[in-house]
Design an enzyme around this catalytic site. Structure first.
Site, PDB file in Angstrom:
ATOM      1  N   ARG A 294      27.153 -51.089  75.835  1.00 50.69           N
ATOM      2  CA  ARG A 294      26.705 -51.498  74.504  1.00 50.69           C
ATOM      3  C   ARG A 294      26.923 -52.981  74.242  1.00 50.69           C
ATOM      4  NH1 ARG A 294      28.102 -46.821  70.018  1.00 50.69           N
ATOM      5  NH2 ARG A 294      26.856 -45.173  70.949  1.00 50.69           N
TER       6      ARG A 294
ATOM      7  N   ARG B 253      26.026 -35.846  58.847  1.00 48.52           N
ATOM      8  CA  ARG B 253      27.151 -36.536  59.459  1.00 48.52           C
ATOM      9  C   ARG B 253      27.308 -37.924  58.855  1.00 48.52           C
ATOM     10  NH1 ARG B 253      26.854 -36.755  65.820  1.00 48.52           N
ATOM     11  NH2 ARG B 253      25.341 -38.297  65.168  1.00 48.52           N
TER      12      ARG B 253
ATOM     13  N   ARG C 101      24.906 -49.563  61.747  1.00 48.02           N
ATOM     14  CA  ARG C 101      24.737 -49.332  63.187  1.00 48.02           C
ATOM     15  C   ARG C 101      23.616 -50.202  63.747  1.00 48.02           C
ATOM     16  NH1 ARG C 101      23.891 -43.125  64.051  1.00 48.02           N
ATOM     17  NH2 ARG C 101      24.132 -43.675  66.249  1.00 48.02           N
TER      18      ARG C 101
ATOM     19  N   ARG D 136      18.410 -36.255  59.732  1.00 49.49           N
ATOM     20  CA  ARG D 136      19.177 -35.347  60.583  1.00 49.49           C
ATOM     21  C   ARG D 136      20.124 -34.481  59.757  1.00 49.49           C
ATOM     22  NH1 ARG D 136      21.486 -38.853  65.727  1.00 49.49           N
ATOM     23  NH2 ARG D 136      19.572 -38.920  66.968  1.00 49.49           N
TER      24      ARG D 136
END
Length: 210
Positions: free
Chosen positions: A88, A156, A167, A123
């Site tokens: 990452r 979540r 993010r 989601r």
């Protein structure tokens, strides 16, 4: 074959990794899955990583490298592997190179931020069995209830809008530079990220010569 999948969260890396795993019979190495398992188990590395993950920040390199290095010693990695979400950062990529971790191809799956926010924001996850649904593309039979185990679905923390934006900001700052890093090594292959799954898979197979 040893492959790295690059792209923002929600670009389709996990889905394509699963398809490639079946096609090539090699394991998917997802640091996200490894770390989430550690968080659920309450291990030291899991507790260390939890605060970063909850905030949508990157887990420190030393934690990630330790987890990955341990994973690659397992027997199922002997014939190759697929990195999903790793490396990452440039530092992680350099650490992999320093440890002589061989990579054959790096697939870059890029998707506009606004599409990512819609994908991830819809989601819904089952806290009991881990099944994932979506408010637009994969609805459960009964609203808010898991088809597999009957538990109530949740959003979540890392699928909340503000966390997604954090993010994405982190991705553009820390991870996107890897595109040029691997392009300079002659290993980068660009894949469109706005396609449906079947079309994206066809392009992945094409660029890998499968």
């Amino acid at each position: 074959m040893k492959i790295i999948l690059l792209g923002p969260p929600g670009a389709g890396k996990g889905t394509q990794a699963e398809i490639l795993t079946e096609k090539l019979k090699i394991p998917q190495i997802s640091t996200g899955d490894i770390l989430r398992a550690a968080v659920k188990a309450g291990t030291p590395v899991g507790l260390q990583a939890k605060a970063y993950m909850d905030a949508g920040d990157l887990v420190p390199d030393d934690v990630i490298i330790g987890v990955v290095k341990e994973r690659l010693t397992e027997k199922d990695c002997e014939k190759g592997y697929i990195f999903d979400g790793m490396p990452r950062t440039i530092a992680q990529a350099e650490a992999l190179d320093a440890q002589n971790v061989q990579i054959d191809a790096v697939l870059s799956i890029e998707v506009p931020d606004e599409i990512i926010i819609t994908r991830l924001g819809g989601r819904r996850t089952c806290p009991e069995c881990g099944m994932i649904y979506h408010t637009q593309t994969k609805k459960p039979s009964k609203d808010g209830i898991c088809d597999a185990c009957g538990a109530g679905l949740i959003i979540r923390k890392d699928d909340e809008t503000e966390t997604i934006k954090n993010r994405l900001e982190t991705y553009h700052k820390e991870t996107a530079p890897l595109i040029d890093y691997y392009r300079a090594q002659g290993k980068l292959k660009d894949v469109g990220g706005e396609y449906n799954i079947a079309s994206q898979t066809a392009e992945v197979f094409k660029v890998l010569g499968l």
